[in-house]
Design a protein around this motif. Structure first.
Motif, mmCIF file in Angstrom:
data_model
loop_
_atom_site.group_PDB
_atom_site.id
_atom_site.type_symbol
_atom_site.label_atom_id
_atom_site.label_comp_id
_atom_site.label_asym_id
_atom_site.label_seq_id
_atom_site.Cartn_x
_atom_site.Cartn_y
_atom_site.Cartn_z
ATOM 1 N N VAL A 27 38.911 45.057 52.395
ATOM 2 C CA VAL A 27 38.868 43.641 52.169
ATOM 3 C C VAL A 27 39.229 43.412 50.866
ATOM 4 O O VAL A 27 38.336 44.006 49.825
ATOM 5 C CB VAL A 27 37.517 43.267 52.511
ATOM 6 C CG1 VAL A 27 37.439 41.526 52.426
ATOM 7 C CG2 VAL A 27 37.007 43.306 54.024
ATOM 8 N N GLY A 28 40.034 42.678 50.371
ATOM 9 C CA GLY A 28 40.521 42.037 49.083
ATOM 10 C C GLY A 28 39.749 40.781 48.606
ATOM 11 O O GLY A 28 39.784 40.077 49.339
ATOM 12 N N LYS A 29 39.234 40.747 47.478
ATOM 13 C CA LYS A 29 38.795 39.611 46.536
ATOM 14 C C LYS A 29 37.510 38.837 47.707
ATOM 15 O O LYS A 29 37.778 37.739 48.036
ATOM 16 C CB LYS A 29 39.806 38.513 46.588
ATOM 17 C CG LYS A 29 40.892 39.207 45.424
ATOM 18 C CD LYS A 29 41.826 38.043 45.208
ATOM 19 C CE LYS A 29 42.910 38.516 44.048
ATOM 20 N NZ LYS A 29 44.126 37.730 43.680
ATOM 21 N N HIS A 34 34.833 38.484 41.200
ATOM 22 C CA HIS A 34 35.962 39.469 41.063
ATOM 23 C C HIS A 34 37.414 38.736 41.354
ATOM 24 O O HIS A 34 38.384 39.071 40.678
ATOM 25 C CB HIS A 34 35.895 40.693 42.068
ATOM 26 C CG HIS A 34 37.013 41.542 42.059
ATOM 27 N ND1 HIS A 34 37.694 42.230 41.130
ATOM 28 C CD2 HIS A 34 37.963 41.776 43.160
ATOM 29 C CE1 HIS A 34 38.658 43.059 41.407
ATOM 30 N NE2 HIS A 34 38.947 42.688 42.750
ATOM 31 N N PHE A 50 43.838 44.868 53.465
ATOM 32 C CA PHE A 50 44.810 45.895 53.415
ATOM 33 C C PHE A 50 44.195 47.288 53.932
ATOM 34 O O PHE A 50 42.985 47.200 54.543
ATOM 35 C CB PHE A 50 45.332 45.708 51.951
ATOM 36 C CG PHE A 50 44.279 46.334 50.781
ATOM 37 C CD1 PHE A 50 44.164 47.506 50.608
ATOM 38 C CD2 PHE A 50 43.520 45.181 50.539
ATOM 39 C CE1 PHE A 50 43.117 47.673 49.486
ATOM 40 C CE2 PHE A 50 42.465 45.346 49.508
ATOM 41 C CZ PHE A 50 42.333 46.741 49.026
ATOM 42 N N GLU A 76 36.681 50.463 41.744
ATOM 43 C CA GLU A 76 36.073 49.102 42.358
ATOM 44 C C GLU A 76 35.060 50.048 43.455
ATOM 45 O O GLU A 76 35.360 50.373 44.252
ATOM 46 C CB GLU A 76 37.225 48.601 43.267
ATOM 47 C CG GLU A 76 38.446 48.167 42.460
ATOM 48 C CD GLU A 76 39.279 47.072 43.404
ATOM 49 O OE1 GLU A 76 39.149 46.968 44.588
ATOM 50 O OE2 GLU A 76 40.462 46.902 42.568
ATOM 51 N N GLU A 78 32.227 49.784 46.057
ATOM 52 C CA GLU A 78 32.135 48.792 47.357
ATOM 53 C C GLU A 78 31.056 49.325 48.321
ATOM 54 O O GLU A 78 31.024 50.595 48.530
ATOM 55 C CB GLU A 78 33.631 49.060 48.112
ATOM 56 C CG GLU A 78 34.628 48.721 47.214
ATOM 57 C CD GLU A 78 35.971 47.893 47.683
ATOM 58 O OE1 GLU A 78 35.979 47.807 48.785
ATOM 59 O OE2 GLU A 78 36.824 47.559 46.889
ATOM 60 N N ASP A 107 37.089 52.303 45.609
ATOM 61 C CA ASP A 107 38.308 52.020 45.966
ATOM 62 C C ASP A 107 39.391 51.913 44.812
ATOM 63 O O ASP A 107 39.723 51.204 44.369
ATOM 64 C CB ASP A 107 38.496 50.593 46.715
ATOM 65 C CG ASP A 107 39.896 49.737 46.811
ATOM 66 O OD1 ASP A 107 40.678 50.591 46.924
ATOM 67 O OD2 ASP A 107 39.686 48.730 47.034
ATOM 68 N N ARG A 111 46.452 50.122 39.041
ATOM 69 C CA ARG A 111 46.387 48.643 38.688
ATOM 70 C C ARG A 111 47.714 48.351 38.309
ATOM 71 O O ARG A 111 48.408 47.256 38.425
ATOM 72 C CB ARG A 111 45.304 48.347 37.722
ATOM 73 C CG ARG A 111 45.111 46.726 37.769
ATOM 74 C CD ARG A 111 44.509 46.042 38.889
ATOM 75 N NE ARG A 111 43.137 46.627 38.857
ATOM 76 C CZ ARG A 111 42.299 46.259 40.146
ATOM 77 N NH1 ARG A 111 42.838 45.926 41.225
ATOM 78 N NH2 ARG A 111 41.163 46.527 40.177
ATOM 79 N N GLN A 114 49.970 47.880 41.179
ATOM 80 C CA GLN A 114 49.524 46.758 42.097
ATOM 81 C C GLN A 114 50.266 45.595 41.212
ATOM 82 O O GLN A 114 50.644 44.527 41.863
ATOM 83 C CB GLN A 114 48.020 46.818 42.023
ATOM 84 C CG GLN A 114 47.656 45.550 42.888
ATOM 85 C CD GLN A 114 46.107 45.471 42.860
ATOM 86 O OE1 GLN A 114 45.623 45.535 41.874
ATOM 87 N NE2 GLN A 114 45.584 45.097 44.251
ATOM 88 N N LYS A 128 47.429 51.328 46.189
ATOM 89 C CA LYS A 128 45.773 51.359 46.951
ATOM 90 C C LYS A 128 45.827 52.489 47.809
ATOM 91 O O LYS A 128 45.135 53.174 47.943
ATOM 92 C CB LYS A 128 45.913 50.336 47.606
ATOM 93 C CG LYS A 128 45.491 48.838 47.128
ATOM 94 C CD LYS A 128 44.028 48.959 46.420
ATOM 95 C CE LYS A 128 43.547 47.506 45.878
ATOM 96 N NZ LYS A 128 42.215 47.789 45.594
ATOM 97 N N GLY A 196 35.116 45.155 49.858
ATOM 98 C CA GLY A 196 35.338 44.383 48.586
ATOM 99 C C GLY A 196 34.477 44.824 47.508
ATOM 100 O O GLY A 196 33.439 45.481 47.541
ATOM 101 N N THR A 197 34.807 44.501 46.217
ATOM 102 C CA THR A 197 34.295 44.883 44.900
ATOM 103 C C THR A 197 33.847 43.502 44.052
ATOM 104 O O THR A 197 34.563 42.618 44.213
ATOM 105 C CB THR A 197 35.211 45.809 44.185
ATOM 106 O OG1 THR A 197 34.376 46.539 43.314
ATOM 107 C CG2 THR A 197 36.218 45.059 43.457
HETATM 108 C C1 LIG Z 1 42.727 42.658 43.812
HETATM 109 C C2 LIG Z 1 42.145 43.957 44.224
HETATM 110 O O1 LIG Z 1 42.571 44.865 43.953
HETATM 111 C C3 LIG Z 1 41.609 43.702 45.806
HETATM 112 C C4 LIG Z 1 40.602 44.636 45.880
HETATM 113 O O2 LIG Z 1 40.660 45.718 46.299
HETATM 114 C C5 LIG Z 1 39.210 43.881 46.085
HETATM 115 O O3 LIG Z 1 39.184 42.730 45.548
HETATM 116 O O4 LIG Z 1 38.337 44.523 46.213
#
Ligand SMILES: CC(=O)CC(=O)C(=O)O
Length: 225
Positions: A27-29, A34, A50, A76, A78, A107, A111, A114, A128, A196-197
């Protein structure tokens, strides 16, 4: 002809049995702080999904080689969910019954790649989903630890704490993540979800010792070479 293939597995805490990893979703954001540090606005942009290849899994203890093709590897930390059973269109109030257990993940993210992908409107896969990008502690069965909704989540580099949050601050809690993801794909036993982080992501360089944990779930400690 013999093929050198073996299915990826993950350690189960206190057990000789291994968890068969089928897919890795992320999960992102999913934490507002973050999302903001990445330049986003969590009130306007919901979390998203993703994935990483299943064989990106690497243990949460021991050495990890610095990956190629990056000058800006990020950590990151999580909470990771391991599924015991799957389904499509899983209801939120039934979602926790699909969980085998929980673990701590890192994770890892290239960067710089990305940022290039974002700027070019291209996919994030190489940022990723590279080898050894999914650090994972031993999985703790939910039968032992329950379903945590609030716990400190932290990460330090060389003994300095960089990420320090609480899983209570996830925008989508675990049940909602499972329900939402199961509208995109039919989930299966063996699927892992990195949830997510929190804020504080940053650079890892060769020689760094990266430690992290979630209270009641476990810890990771990896040296990057
Ligand atoms: C912006 C990111 O890298 C997404 C992600 O992996 C996260 O929010 O956790």
């Amino acid at each position: 002809m013999r093929f050198d293939v073996s299915a990826p597995t993950a350690e189960i805490a206190g057990s000789a049995e291994r968890f068969p990893v089928r897919r890795i979703f992320c999960v992102g954001k999913n934490y507002a702080d973050h999302a903001r540090e990445m330049g986003g606005d969590p009130t306007r942009e919901p979390p998203f999904f993703f994935s990483k290849p299943a064989d990106a899994i690497v243990g949460g203890a021991g050495d990890i080689a610095m990956p190629p093709r990056t000058d800006n590897l990020h950590h990151e930390i999580e909470l990771v969910v391991a599924l015991a059973k799957g389904g499509a269109n899983i209801a939120s109030d039934d979602a926790l019954s699909h969980i085998f257990g929980y673990a701590v993940g890192n994770d890892l993210t290239r960067r710089d790649l990305q940022a290039d992908a974002k700027a070019g409107g291209r996919p994030w896969d190489m940022a990723k989903g590279f080898d050894h990008s999914a650090v994972l502690s031993p999985i703790r069965p939910a039968a032992e630890v329950g379903h945590p909704t609030a716990a400190r989540i932290w990460l330090s580099v060389g003994g300095t704490v960089r990420q320090d949050g609480n899983i209570a601050d996830m925008i989508w809690p675990v049940a909602d993540i499972i329900a939402e993801l199961s509208t995109y794909v039919e989930l299966k036993a063996g699927d892992l979800i990195y949830t997510g982080t929190p804020a504080g992501v940053g650079r890892i360089v060769a020689g760094d010792v990266v430690e992290g944990g979630i209270d009641g779930i476990g810890t990771i400690a990896n040296r990057f070479l």
